[in-house]
Every structure is written in structure tokens, then in C-alpha cells.
Design a protein around this motif. Sequence first.
Motif, mmCIF file in Angstrom:
data_model
loop_
_atom_site.group_PDB
_atom_site.id
_atom_site.type_symbol
_atom_site.label_atom_id
_atom_site.label_comp_id
_atom_site.label_asym_id
_atom_site.label_seq_id
_atom_site.Cartn_x
_atom_site.Cartn_y
_atom_site.Cartn_z
ATOM 1 N N PHE A 76 0.826 -1.206 0.000
ATOM 2 C CA PHE A 76 0.000 0.000 0.000
ATOM 3 C C PHE A 76 0.863 1.261 0.000
ATOM 4 C CE2 PHE A 76 -4.493 -1.281 1.406
ATOM 5 C CZ PHE A 76 -4.427 -2.443 0.676
ATOM 6 N N GLN A 77 1.958 1.231 0.748
ATOM 7 C CA GLN A 77 2.846 2.389 0.769
ATOM 8 C C GLN A 77 3.503 2.607 -0.589
ATOM 9 O OE1 GLN A 77 5.189 1.336 4.185
ATOM 10 N NE2 GLN A 77 3.911 2.528 5.567
ATOM 11 N N GLU A 78 3.773 1.524 -1.300
ATOM 12 C CA GLU A 78 4.322 1.650 -2.650
ATOM 13 C C GLU A 78 3.294 2.289 -3.591
ATOM 14 O OE1 GLU A 78 7.421 0.621 -4.240
ATOM 15 O OE2 GLU A 78 7.979 0.892 -2.141
ATOM 16 N N VAL A 79 2.065 1.831 -3.507
ATOM 17 C CA VAL A 79 1.008 2.344 -4.385
ATOM 18 C C VAL A 79 0.709 3.809 -4.064
ATOM 19 C CG1 VAL A 79 -1.442 2.112 -4.992
ATOM 20 C CG2 VAL A 79 -0.025 0.071 -4.776
ATOM 21 N N LEU A 80 0.732 4.156 -2.794
ATOM 22 C CA LEU A 80 0.343 5.497 -2.364
ATOM 23 C C LEU A 80 1.531 6.391 -2.018
ATOM 24 C CD1 LEU A 80 -2.625 4.469 -0.055
ATOM 25 C CD2 LEU A 80 -2.761 5.388 -2.377
ATOM 26 N N ALA A 81 2.724 6.013 -2.441
ATOM 27 C CA ALA A 81 3.954 6.718 -2.049
ATOM 28 C C ALA A 81 3.883 8.225 -2.269
ATOM 29 C CB ALA A 81 5.156 6.134 -2.789
ATOM 30 N N SER A 82 3.296 8.650 -3.345
ATOM 31 C CA SER A 82 3.305 10.079 -3.669
ATOM 32 C C SER A 82 2.357 10.900 -2.793
ATOM 33 C CB SER A 82 2.953 10.290 -5.141
ATOM 34 O OG SER A 82 1.630 9.866 -5.392
ATOM 35 N N VAL A 83 1.471 10.252 -2.050
ATOM 36 C CA VAL A 83 0.500 11.006 -1.253
ATOM 37 C C VAL A 83 0.551 10.681 0.236
ATOM 38 C CG1 VAL A 83 -1.091 11.295 -3.187
ATOM 39 C CG2 VAL A 83 -1.352 9.319 -1.655
ATOM 40 N N LEU A 84 1.480 9.837 0.669
ATOM 41 C CA LEU A 84 1.518 9.398 2.069
ATOM 42 C C LEU A 84 1.645 10.548 3.065
ATOM 43 C CD1 LEU A 84 3.699 6.170 1.908
ATOM 44 C CD2 LEU A 84 1.237 6.335 2.345
ATOM 45 N N GLU A 85 2.331 11.604 2.687
ATOM 46 C CA GLU A 85 2.562 12.720 3.612
ATOM 47 C C GLU A 85 1.518 13.824 3.494
ATOM 48 O OE1 GLU A 85 4.772 12.532 6.046
ATOM 49 O OE2 GLU A 85 5.233 10.533 5.279
ATOM 50 N N GLN A 86 0.564 13.661 2.599
ATOM 51 C CA GLN A 86 -0.487 14.665 2.437
ATOM 52 C C GLN A 86 -1.565 14.458 3.500
ATOM 53 O OE1 GLN A 86 -2.032 14.447 -1.539
ATOM 54 N NE2 GLN A 86 -0.084 14.960 -2.483
ATOM 55 N N PRO A 87 -2.244 15.523 3.902
ATOM 56 C CA PRO A 87 -3.352 15.359 4.851
ATOM 57 C C PRO A 87 -4.444 14.490 4.230
ATOM 58 C CG PRO A 87 -2.758 17.676 4.615
ATOM 59 C CD PRO A 87 -2.014 16.922 3.558
ATOM 60 N N VAL A 88 -4.958 13.563 5.015
ATOM 61 C CA VAL A 88 -6.009 12.687 4.522
ATOM 62 C C VAL A 88 -7.313 13.489 4.418
ATOM 63 C CG1 VAL A 88 -6.730 11.791 6.802
ATOM 64 C CG2 VAL A 88 -7.046 10.388 4.768
ATOM 65 N N THR A 89 -8.035 13.296 3.332
ATOM 66 C CA THR A 89 -9.332 13.954 3.153
ATOM 67 C C THR A 89 -10.429 13.034 3.674
ATOM 68 O OG1 THR A 89 -9.755 13.054 0.947
ATOM 69 C CG2 THR A 89 -8.470 15.108 1.065
ATOM 70 N N LEU A 90 -11.614 13.579 3.801
ATOM 71 C CA LEU A 90 -12.747 12.785 4.271
ATOM 72 C C LEU A 90 -13.013 11.597 3.351
ATOM 73 C CD1 LEU A 90 -15.176 15.672 5.309
ATOM 74 C CD2 LEU A 90 -13.806 14.206 6.808
ATOM 75 N N GLU A 91 -12.956 11.842 2.047
ATOM 76 C CA GLU A 91 -13.217 10.774 1.076
ATOM 77 C C GLU A 91 -12.135 9.697 1.146
ATOM 78 O OE1 GLU A 91 -13.033 14.047 0.286
ATOM 79 O OE2 GLU A 91 -15.146 14.509 -0.065
ATOM 80 N N GLN A 92 -10.889 10.127 1.280
ATOM 81 C CA GLN A 92 -9.791 9.175 1.399
ATOM 82 C C GLN A 92 -9.922 8.370 2.696
ATOM 83 O OE1 GLN A 92 -6.540 11.912 1.173
ATOM 84 N NE2 GLN A 92 -6.563 12.012 -1.062
ATOM 85 N N ALA A 93 -10.307 9.037 3.767
ATOM 86 C CA ALA A 93 -10.484 8.358 5.054
ATOM 87 C C ALA A 93 -11.554 7.277 4.938
ATOM 88 C CB ALA A 93 -10.838 9.366 6.139
ATOM 89 N N GLU A 94 -12.628 7.577 4.232
ATOM 90 C CA GLU A 94 -13.690 6.577 4.036
ATOM 91 C C GLU A 94 -13.162 5.371 3.270
ATOM 92 O OE1 GLU A 94 -17.251 8.227 2.297
ATOM 93 O OE2 GLU A 94 -17.265 9.872 3.741
ATOM 94 N N LEU A 95 -12.410 5.628 2.221
ATOM 95 C CA LEU A 95 -11.844 4.530 1.432
ATOM 96 C C LEU A 95 -10.851 3.715 2.266
ATOM 97 C CD1 LEU A 95 -11.590 3.132 -1.365
ATOM 98 C CD2 LEU A 95 -9.626 4.611 -1.757
ATOM 99 N N ILE A 96 -10.024 4.382 3.042
ATOM 100 C CA ILE A 96 -9.057 3.678 3.886
ATOM 101 C C ILE A 96 -9.784 2.837 4.941
ATOM 102 C CG2 ILE A 96 -7.253 4.016 5.642
ATOM 103 C CD1 ILE A 96 -6.287 6.415 3.880
ATOM 104 N N ASN A 97 -10.825 3.379 5.538
ATOM 105 C CA ASN A 97 -11.620 2.608 6.504
ATOM 106 C C ASN A 97 -12.194 1.356 5.857
ATOM 107 O OD1 ASN A 97 -11.360 4.095 8.909
ATOM 108 N ND2 ASN A 97 -12.931 5.535 8.254
ATOM 109 N N GLU A 98 -12.747 1.512 4.681
ATOM 110 C CA GLU A 98 -13.317 0.371 3.962
ATOM 111 C C GLU A 98 -12.239 -0.657 3.619
ATOM 112 O OE1 GLU A 98 -15.891 -0.571 -0.091
ATOM 113 O OE2 GLU A 98 -15.689 1.493 0.594
#
Length: 116
Positions: A76-98
Amino acid sequence: MVIDKTGYEHLIQFLAENLSLFEQPGDPAANHKTVGEFLEERIAEQIIQLCTQHSELEMNHRSIIIREVDGIMYDFQEVLASVLEQPVTLEQAELINETALLIKNLFDNAIADLFD
């Protein structure tokens, strides 16, 4: 246990299909977490819950689960490497929870198969 199963392949595909969600700017979630922090916390919470629910797991099973979760986090860190340090958005948080719930479900099924 799960990494070599088709369910995990589907999970990675699900994440890949939703990558555009991480490329779009959005309103940061109120928790002030980065994508990486939020991902780690949610997966850790689900794995702790998994181990608590399955008290019949032996130490070697728990060790396998931890090694596989490390592998999942790496993927997952490889796939999301370019955004790992960005603040998580509400939509991203929902997807991560799922996604974290889906990971737990994969392990729940693998554990059920293990004891059948």
C-alpha cells in the motif's frame, strides 16, 4: 495466509481503481493525520480487533498475520507513495476505513479456513 490469495489481488485492484481519489485535492479530515498515518492506524486497529476476536490463534499464527500485514503495508505504501505525507481527506479516510475492514475480512476468512 492472505497475500497469495485472489481476495488480496482483488483488494489491490480495488485500491488501484480508486487511486484517482488520492490525486484529487479535497477538504482535509478534522483528525489532522496524513494518508500514511491514517492508513497505518486503521489497519492496526483492525488487526488488533482480529487477534482479540480470535483467541484460539496460536503465537505462530499471530506471527504469520503480522508478517503479512507488514507486506500489505509495504504494498500500500508503494502504491500510495506520492501522497503518504499529504493530509487525509474525508473521502480518502472513508476509502481507507473500507480497505482496512476488507483486510480484516480477508484474515477472518483465512482463519476460518484454518480451523475448519
